[in-house]
Design an enzyme around this catalytic site. Structure first.
Site, short mmCIF file in Angstrom:
data_model
loop_
_atom_site.label_atom_id
_atom_site.label_comp_id
_atom_site.label_asym_id
_atom_site.label_seq_id
_atom_site.Cartn_x
_atom_site.Cartn_y
_atom_site.Cartn_z
N HIS A 139 80.67 41.66 12.58
CA HIS A 139 82.21 41.83 13.18
C HIS A 139 82.19 41.49 14.38
CE1 HIS A 139 85.51 44.65 14.42
NE2 HIS A 139 85.86 43.40 14.05
N GLU A 151 79.68 43.47 16.23
CA GLU A 151 79.16 44.89 15.73
C GLU A 151 78.34 44.54 14.56
OE1 GLU A 151 81.73 48.90 15.68
OE2 GLU A 151 82.79 46.94 14.70
#
Length: 295
Positions: A139, A151
């Site tokens: 992410h 992420e």
């Protein structure tokens, strides 16, 4: 790992392609729409020109970055022979599952399959492919070439080897990877989206206006951007989709999207991408507050 495929030439996809290409990777940028690819490549070119003008990259680096990107409209051709695929399509679970079913067919069994989803279950996505241990979340944050965080989301079946490979790869991009587990919204959006939603509720309830809410959070909480302006930047449709995923996943009313957010999305007021959200981004205007009653 030098050959990367990125699926989706939109805001996140072209940013991811730009970042990998600038770091010396060969990138295959894939989108079913030729126009989307043209817009994505134009965005990459504009961003690189801006970086050259600021002295953060040289003109030679700009040329090499553009040269490292090859575009495709055919998914099978685009993912052929790559080491890593990063899916950055629209935040829609059915679309993502369809893409991963095709990747399962087109890619080698040892190709790492990553998704840039901001909220959808990595475990659910991994369940539609053989060898789900190779499926992982990456992410990235917007704008991808600038924001440092990635992420890294482990699905239930994601292997330690794949996780470590992607953590190391992210560092090679000069990013800071943070490993999290697979629950709705992960960490970033599990914390961010309720704040944005509560800000919209505050506006909806008439407690304060757009300027006042954003100013309180910027000056009082040291946020670089107010939550309503940030929602416009993310896209109100994306905010709504993430809240719906969390509301469905946790079965908790605190994640229920504000009726104002729902109505704005229905009306096509999606933020910067549509030219209007909580602010007006029409030609010649610089994020002016929309002159209408929100409540």
């Amino acid at each position: 790992m030098k050959n990367i495929a990125v699926i989706g030439a939109g805001t996140m996809g072209n940013g991811i392609a730009h970042t990998f290409a600038q770091s010396g990777f060969t990138v295959k940028l894939i989108d079913v729409s030729e126009k989307s690819i043209e817009r994505g490549m134009a965005t990459i070119a504009q961003n690189l020109e801006r970086m050259v003008s600021k002295g953060t990259v040289s003109d030679e680096e700009r040329k090499k970055t553009i040269g490292n990107i090859i575009t495709y409209t055919d998914l099978k051709d685009g993912v052929s022979g790559v080491d890593l695929v990063i899916e950055a399509a629209t935040e829609n679970v059915d679309l993502k599952l369809s893409i991963f079913r095709q990747l399962n067919e087109f890619c080698n069994s040892d190709t790492i399959l990553a998704t840039n989803t901001s909220s959808i279950s990595i475990t659910q996505i991994g369940a539609v492919v053989d060898h789900p241990e190779r499926v992982i979340g990456m992410h990235f944050m917007n704008p991808v070439p600038i924001m440092k965080l990635v992420e890294i989301i482990r699905g239930y079946n994601t292997s330690n080897e794949v996780t470590q490979t992607i953590m190391t790869l992210s560092e090679k991009l000069s990013k800071v990877p943070v490993e999290v587990n697979d629950y709705p919204g992960f960490v970033a959006n599990r914390i961010l989206m309720p704040m944005i939603n509560e800000s919209i509720e505050t506006l909806y309830n008439g407690v304060a206006g757009v300027y006042e809410i954003d100013t309180v959070m910027k000056l009082g909480m040291a946020h670089p951007m107010g939550p309503l302006q940030l929602a416009d930047f993310i896209g109100l449709d994306v905010c709504l989709a993430i809240l719906n995923v969390m509301h469905d996943g946790f079965k908790n009313p605190k994640y229920a999207p504000c009726p104002l957010l729902v109505n704005m999305v229905r009306a096509g007021k999606l933020g910067i991408k549509s030219g209007e959200g909580f602010y007006d981004y029409s030609a010649g205007k610089k994020a002016e507050i929309v002159a209408r009653q929100f409540a």
